[in-house]
Design a protein around this motif. Sequence first.
Motif, mmCIF file in Angstrom:
data_model
loop_
_atom_site.group_PDB
_atom_site.id
_atom_site.type_symbol
_atom_site.label_atom_id
_atom_site.label_comp_id
_atom_site.label_asym_id
_atom_site.label_seq_id
_atom_site.Cartn_x
_atom_site.Cartn_y
_atom_site.Cartn_z
ATOM 1 N N GLU A 53 0.864 -1.181 0.000
ATOM 2 C CA GLU A 53 0.000 0.000 0.000
ATOM 3 C C GLU A 53 0.895 1.222 0.000
ATOM 4 O OE1 GLU A 53 -2.388 1.743 3.536
ATOM 5 O OE2 GLU A 53 -3.764 0.348 2.549
ATOM 6 N N THR A 98 -8.941 3.558 -10.334
ATOM 7 C CA THR A 98 -8.631 3.841 -8.929
ATOM 8 C C THR A 98 -7.518 4.867 -8.813
ATOM 9 O OG1 THR A 98 -9.321 1.617 -8.264
ATOM 10 C CG2 THR A 98 -7.875 2.814 -6.745
ATOM 11 N N VAL A 99 -6.500 4.743 -9.655
ATOM 12 C CA VAL A 99 -5.379 5.683 -9.621
ATOM 13 C C VAL A 99 -5.847 7.077 -10.024
ATOM 14 C CG1 VAL A 99 -3.153 6.281 -10.656
ATOM 15 C CG2 VAL A 99 -3.625 3.922 -9.983
ATOM 16 N N VAL A 123 -3.223 4.117 -1.775
ATOM 17 C CA VAL A 123 -3.597 3.241 -2.889
ATOM 18 C C VAL A 123 -3.070 1.844 -2.603
ATOM 19 C CG1 VAL A 123 -3.347 2.778 -5.357
ATOM 20 C CG2 VAL A 123 -3.559 5.146 -4.539
ATOM 21 N N THR A 124 -3.947 0.858 -2.683
ATOM 22 C CA THR A 124 -3.575 -0.535 -2.472
ATOM 23 C C THR A 124 -3.260 -1.186 -3.808
ATOM 24 O OG1 THR A 124 -4.980 -0.699 -0.508
ATOM 25 C CG2 THR A 124 -4.339 -2.759 -1.562
ATOM 26 N N PHE A 125 -2.117 -1.873 -3.858
ATOM 27 C CA PHE A 125 -1.686 -2.551 -5.087
ATOM 28 C C PHE A 125 -1.824 -4.068 -4.924
ATOM 29 C CE2 PHE A 125 0.505 1.501 -4.983
ATOM 30 C CZ PHE A 125 0.402 1.950 -6.297
ATOM 31 N N THR A 132 -3.730 -2.564 -8.444
ATOM 32 C CA THR A 132 -4.855 -1.653 -8.595
ATOM 33 C C THR A 132 -5.200 -1.504 -10.067
ATOM 34 O OG1 THR A 132 -5.676 0.526 -7.946
ATOM 35 C CG2 THR A 132 -3.397 0.408 -8.702
ATOM 36 N N ASP A 133 -6.077 -0.567 -10.388
ATOM 37 C CA ASP A 133 -6.447 -0.335 -11.786
ATOM 38 C C ASP A 133 -6.389 1.156 -12.094
ATOM 39 O OD1 ASP A 133 -8.926 0.850 -10.867
ATOM 40 O OD2 ASP A 133 -9.723 -1.176 -10.636
ATOM 41 N N ASN A 169 2.750 -1.321 -9.411
ATOM 42 C CA ASN A 169 1.600 -2.176 -9.697
ATOM 43 C C ASN A 169 2.052 -3.511 -10.299
ATOM 44 O OD1 ASN A 169 -1.348 -2.356 -9.701
ATOM 45 N ND2 ASN A 169 -1.121 -2.529 -11.917
#
Length: 235
Positions: A5, A32-33, A24-26, A28-29, A76
């Motif tokens: 994260e 979300t970013v 941001v949790t990885f 991800t897409d 990512n």
Amino acid sequence: MAILEACVTNLGKYNEGVLAYERVTFPTDAETVQAALKKIGVDGIRYEEIFIADYDGSMPQLYEHLGEYESIDELNHLACVLSELDEDELAKFEAVMDSGEYTGSTKDLINLAQNLDSYNFYPDIHSEEDLGRMYIQELEAVQVPEHLIDYIDYEAYGRDVRINESGHFAPGGYVVGDNSFTEHYHGIEDIPDEQRVFSMPKLPIREQMAAYQEMAGRAAPPAERPAPRVDREDR
């Protein structure tokens, strides 16, 4: 808890004394970013730069090797590669990281995660004596008559083994490489398209115009003041 994260932070606002960030949790897409960037004010016009203020996750050793200005796409991709590993492979990954090999960059870490077959990991081996016993009693590296087995200096033998094969005792066990490491990942161009998630938010036309107007206002020189009037004496 997620493996990785990151606290994505607006660099421009930070330099202005304002802390604007979003976690941001990885993996991800892209959506979300973009939402995270928009929330912290990074729009590609007024603010374009970010940095990572902090990391978190289930693998503390991992983010000890990550810096402030990592590529979101590389983070990512790394998280995607790690998410495909099972529990034993993740333990091996942590052990090799502890040895200090291939930890100098996100690129190194990605290659390490893709080369775990190049390492042998023994999770129950925590000392040179343990190592010596394993090599003699389990792997039968040396043939020892049964009546002499209790007289072996396992610690000394294990020390020689570790030195000769450049092995490492990590908190999780003993790890040693076999010199078959191959660099599979060479840079961002190797990241699959579906794992490339960084792009600036897509602003509506009205918001774009407002942003450009604000930028123009910042860039405009201050209005010139009329010169003070000086009365001259009649001659």
